[in-house]
Design a protein around this motif. Structure first.
Motif, short mmCIF file in Angstrom:
data_model
loop_
_atom_site.label_atom_id
_atom_site.label_comp_id
_atom_site.label_asym_id
_atom_site.label_seq_id
_atom_site.Cartn_x
_atom_site.Cartn_y
_atom_site.Cartn_z
N ALA A 150 -29.81 38.07 7.57
CA ALA A 150 -29.36 39.52 7.54
C ALA A 150 -29.53 39.85 5.97
CB ALA A 150 -27.83 39.54 7.76
N LEU A 159 -27.76 42.33 12.78
CA LEU A 159 -27.60 43.78 12.75
C LEU A 159 -26.84 44.28 11.62
CD1 LEU A 159 -26.91 43.90 16.76
CD2 LEU A 159 -29.15 44.03 15.55
N MET A 207 -24.92 39.02 15.67
CA MET A 207 -24.63 40.31 15.17
C MET A 207 -24.71 40.58 13.70
SD MET A 207 -23.67 42.10 17.77
CE MET A 207 -22.40 43.07 17.18
N TRP A 266 -17.95 44.90 16.10
CA TRP A 266 -18.05 43.43 16.42
C TRP A 266 -16.58 42.76 17.09
CZ3 TRP A 266 -19.64 39.00 12.76
CH2 TRP A 266 -20.05 37.79 13.48
N VAL A 279 -29.70 44.64 9.02
CA VAL A 279 -30.44 45.83 9.46
C VAL A 279 -29.89 47.16 8.91
CG1 VAL A 279 -31.53 47.12 11.20
CG2 VAL A 279 -32.03 44.51 10.95
N GLY A 280 -28.50 47.36 9.58
CA GLY A 280 -27.81 48.49 9.70
C GLY A 280 -27.54 48.89 7.84
#
Length: 191
Positions: free
Chosen positions: A159, A76, A73, A59, A79-80
């Motif tokens: 998130a 993400l 971000m 990032w 999700v990661g």
């Protein structure tokens, strides 16, 4: 008529069965116990910390090259974290979604702090660690007033939701049945 079978189909609206004879695979409570023993909270924590550090670095690099900060971000990151916790923790109980949601919330706040420190460091021509070491109690109210905003909070909760949804291990039908047998055996059939 050519091409039409003369056999009568007793169930014309049903598709042909492509699977076996309908017998479930033989599973036991021992298979369920193996699923429970395969869980590793330690592996999930270590992998999520590595994922979080890698995410911060990516990032910062992305924001540095584009000159923009993308608040989404953090989604993400969630999700990661969910995917990594599922793969490494192999969790089937409530601890793994809770860990994933907590890591996503904490990670989104910390990654925003590191990103703000990196941006500030580039403006002052110093290093990110120098800025982070210079943080005092007076810095935090300024950060939460000027840097952290409603969108960051919203993306942090999104998130966390993604991470919690993706974190638990997906079980097959026979694995679910084995886990149910193991739980029934542990509770002696009482619910």
């Amino acid at each position: 008529m050519p091409g039409v079978s003369k056999e009568k189909n007793p169930h014309p609206l049903r598709l042909r069965r492509k699977h076996g004879e309908g017998k479930s695979p033989p599973v036991t409570a021992a298979d369920g116990a193996r699923l429970v023993k395969a869980q590793s909270l330690r592996n999930a924590i270590v992998a999520s910390l590595i994922t979080f550090i890698a995410f911060c670095l990516v990032w910062i690099a992305l924001s540095g090259t584009t000159g923009r900060v993308f608040a989404w971000m953090t989604v993400l990151l969630g999700v990661g974290l969910g995917v990594v916790i599922r793969a490494t923790g192999r969790g089937i109980d409530w601890r793994f979604p809770l860990l994933a949601a907590g890591m996503a919330l904490g990670g989104s706040v910390v990654s925003n702090i590191v990103l703000a420190a990196s941006t500030t460091a580039s403006e002052y021509g110093t290093g990110t660690l120098d800025i982070l070491r210079a943080v005092t109690g007076m810095t935090w109210p300024v950060f939460f007033e000027e840097v952290w905003n409603v969108a960051d909070g919203f993306y942090a909760f999104v998130a966390a939701a993604f991470a919690a949804f993706l974190a638990p291990r997906r079980l097959s039908r026979s694995e679910r049945f084995a886990l149910r047998l193991w739980r029934e055996q542990r509770s002696d059939g009482h619910q």
